[in-house]
Design a protein around this motif. Structure first.
Motif, PDB file in Angstrom:
ATOM      1  N   TYR A  57      45.179-111.258  -7.840  1.00 52.27           N
ATOM      2  CA  TYR A  57      44.806-110.000  -8.493  1.00 52.27           C
ATOM      3  C   TYR A  57      45.386-109.992  -9.897  1.00 52.27           C
ATOM      4  O   TYR A  57      46.296-110.770 -10.210  1.00 52.27           O
ATOM      5  CB  TYR A  57      45.291-108.794  -7.675  1.00 52.27           C
ATOM      6  CG  TYR A  57      46.753-108.819  -7.294  1.00 52.27           C
ATOM      7  CD1 TYR A  57      47.735-108.333  -8.157  1.00 52.27           C
ATOM      8  CD2 TYR A  57      47.168-109.319  -6.060  1.00 52.27           C
ATOM      9  CE1 TYR A  57      49.078-108.342  -7.811  1.00 52.27           C
ATOM     10  CE2 TYR A  57      48.509-109.330  -5.698  1.00 52.27           C
ATOM     11  CZ  TYR A  57      49.454-108.845  -6.571  1.00 52.27           C
ATOM     12  OH  TYR A  57      50.786-108.860  -6.232  1.00 52.27           O
ATOM     13  N   PRO A  58      44.837-109.134 -10.770  1.00 55.72           N
ATOM     14  CA  PRO A  58      45.288-109.158 -12.176  1.00 55.72           C
ATOM     15  C   PRO A  58      46.738-108.742 -12.345  1.00 55.72           C
ATOM     16  O   PRO A  58      47.229-107.846 -11.660  1.00 55.72           O
ATOM     17  CB  PRO A  58      44.344-108.168 -12.871  1.00 55.72           C
ATOM     18  CG  PRO A  58      43.795-107.318 -11.775  1.00 55.72           C
ATOM     19  CD  PRO A  58      43.757-108.169 -10.551  1.00 55.72           C
ATOM     20  N   ILE A  59      47.404-109.420 -13.283  1.00 52.54           N
ATOM     21  CA  ILE A  59      48.777-109.098 -13.649  1.00 52.54           C
ATOM     22  C   ILE A  59      48.808-108.686 -15.111  1.00 52.54           C
ATOM     23  O   ILE A  59      48.249-109.375 -15.972  1.00 52.54           O
ATOM     24  CB  ILE A  59      49.715-110.302 -13.433  1.00 52.54           C
ATOM     25  CG1 ILE A  59      49.756-110.710 -11.964  1.00 52.54           C
ATOM     26  CG2 ILE A  59      51.127-109.977 -13.931  1.00 52.54           C
ATOM     27  CD1 ILE A  59      50.371-109.705 -11.016  1.00 52.54           C
ATOM     28  N   LEU A  60      49.455-107.569 -15.380  1.00 52.11           N
ATOM     29  CA  LEU A  60      49.630-107.070 -16.741  1.00 52.11           C
ATOM     30  C   LEU A  60      51.111-107.151 -17.091  1.00 52.11           C
ATOM     31  O   LEU A  60      51.972-107.124 -16.209  1.00 52.11           O
ATOM     32  CB  LEU A  60      49.149-105.617 -16.851  1.00 52.11           C
ATOM     33  CG  LEU A  60      47.761-105.307 -16.283  1.00 52.11           C
ATOM     34  CD1 LEU A  60      47.469-103.812 -16.400  1.00 52.11           C
ATOM     35  CD2 LEU A  60      46.692-106.121 -16.993  1.00 52.11           C
ATOM     36  N   MET A  61      51.408-107.233 -18.389  1.00 52.67           N
ATOM     37  CA  MET A  61      52.809-107.304 -18.821  1.00 52.67           C
ATOM     38  C   MET A  61      53.312-105.912 -19.180  1.00 52.67           C
ATOM     39  O   MET A  61      52.774-105.258 -20.084  1.00 52.67           O
ATOM     40  CB  MET A  61      52.953-108.239 -20.020  1.00 52.67           C
ATOM     41  CG  MET A  61      54.395-108.459 -20.468  1.00 52.67           C
ATOM     42  SD  MET A  61      55.489-109.064 -19.140  1.00 52.67           S
ATOM     43  CE  MET A  61      54.735-110.668 -18.786  1.00 52.67           C
ATOM     44  N   GLY A  62      54.315-105.452 -18.462  1.00 55.44           N
ATOM     45  CA  GLY A  62      54.852-104.118 -18.693  1.00 55.44           C
ATOM     46  C   GLY A  62      55.708-104.035 -19.943  1.00 55.44           C
ATOM     47  O   GLY A  62      56.199-105.040 -20.457  1.00 55.44           O
ATOM     48  N   ASP A  63      55.888-102.824 -20.436  1.00 54.83           N
ATOM     49  CA  ASP A  63      56.723-102.588 -21.619  1.00 54.83           C
ATOM     50  C   ASP A  63      57.474-101.267 -21.443  1.00 54.83           C
ATOM     51  O   ASP A  63      57.364-100.610 -20.412  1.00 54.83           O
ATOM     52  CB  ASP A  63      55.878-102.588 -22.898  1.00 54.83           C
ATOM     53  CG  ASP A  63      54.746-101.562 -22.863  1.00 54.83           C
ATOM     54  OD1 ASP A  63      54.804-100.615 -22.039  1.00 54.83           O
ATOM     55  OD2 ASP A  63      53.786-101.716 -23.649  1.00 54.83           O
ATOM     56  N   ASP A  64      58.229-100.893 -22.455  1.00 55.28           N
ATOM     57  CA  ASP A  64      59.030 -99.669 -22.368  1.00 55.28           C
ATOM     58  C   ASP A  64      58.173 -98.417 -22.220  1.00 55.28           C
ATOM     59  O   ASP A  64      58.579 -97.454 -21.564  1.00 55.28           O
ATOM     60  CB  ASP A  64      59.925 -99.528 -23.608  1.00 55.28           C
ATOM     61  CG  ASP A  64      61.089-100.505 -23.593  1.00 55.28           C
ATOM     62  OD1 ASP A  64      61.383-101.060 -22.517  1.00 55.28           O
ATOM     63  OD2 ASP A  64      61.701-100.715 -24.659  1.00 55.28           O
ATOM     64  N   SER A  65      56.992 -98.434 -22.826  1.00 54.68           N
ATOM     65  CA  SER A  65      56.156 -97.239 -22.770  1.00 54.68           C
ATOM     66  C   SER A  65      55.687 -96.951 -21.342  1.00 54.68           C
ATOM     67  O   SER A  65      55.685 -95.795 -20.901  1.00 54.68           O
ATOM     68  CB  SER A  65      54.948 -97.377 -23.708  1.00 54.68           C
ATOM     69  OG  SER A  65      54.100 -98.432 -23.287  1.00 54.68           O
TER      70      SER A  65
END
Length: 202
Positions: free
Chosen positions: A148-156
């Motif tokens: 499944y798709p993976i996104l890169m998280g950030d502080d926002s």
């Protein structure tokens, strides 16, 4: 018949210090494990009840880059039931539940469902930028056959979802509203039952 003196066990007097040391070491190890286990694996077997449709609130928006370089947002998944999972490669609890998400994706991907992983390695490992994080995340995806798709998280996104522990998982209904929240390792049967109910909603 008595054993020769050389074959007798140590007397209480002689073995007491050893027993005390062993007991002290055992106690320390148990205490250490009690503190380490939650940090490694978090709360396990977490259940969640679905929020009534009229009481659900919209999932916070995000704009996050996926492994292909494409920027994705919540609205891109409109019309689908979404399992949104916040995780990190070195998070023990995250590693425990990912196989369940892989199975759920395999079972329901053609029925209006998708799992979406948001890798929080930047904040979890205090990395400087996403390139460092992808160097960890991509091999993990390959090794574990993440489908499944993976996104890169950030502080926002961390702030938007008020994340305080990992793993954290949200079920989002077809209209983009949060229907259930799990903090810790999900109970697969519970999350699957909730997904089935959300898929049946119109």
């Amino acid at each position: 018949m008595k054993l020769p003196h050389s074959q007798h066990f140590l007397t209480r007097k002689h073995r007491t210090p050893q027993v005390r040391i062993y007991g002290l070491v055992s106690t320390c190890l148990m205490l250490l494990w009690a503190f380490i286990t939650p940090a490694l694996f978090g709360q396990q077997n977490v259940h969640a009840a679905l929020i009534a449709p009229t009481a659900r609130k919209p999932a916070p928006t995000f704009h996050l880059v996926g492994e292909t370089g494409r920027t994705m947002q919540v609205s891109d998944y409109q019309g689908k039931v979404v399992l949104l999972n916040f995780w990190a490669t070195d998070c023990g609890g995250c590693q425990l539940e990912i196989p369940s998400f892989i199975e759920l994706q395999r079972t329901y991907k053609d029925k209006g469902f998708t799992a979406v992983g948001v890798a929080m390695d930047i904040s979890y490992e205090q990395l400087k930028h996403s390139d460092e994080a992808w160097e960890r995340v991509r091999p993990f995806m390959l090794d574990h056959k993440v489908n499944y798709p993976i996104l890169m998280g950030d502080d926002s996104v961390l702030n938007a979802y008020a994340l305080k522990a990992y793993p954290a998982t949200y079920l989002i209904d077809k209209s983009g509203k949060i229907a259930a929240t799990y903090v810790g390792v999900v109970n697969k049967d519970n999350v699957e039952a909730n997904i089935q109910t959300l898929l049946s909603e119109r």
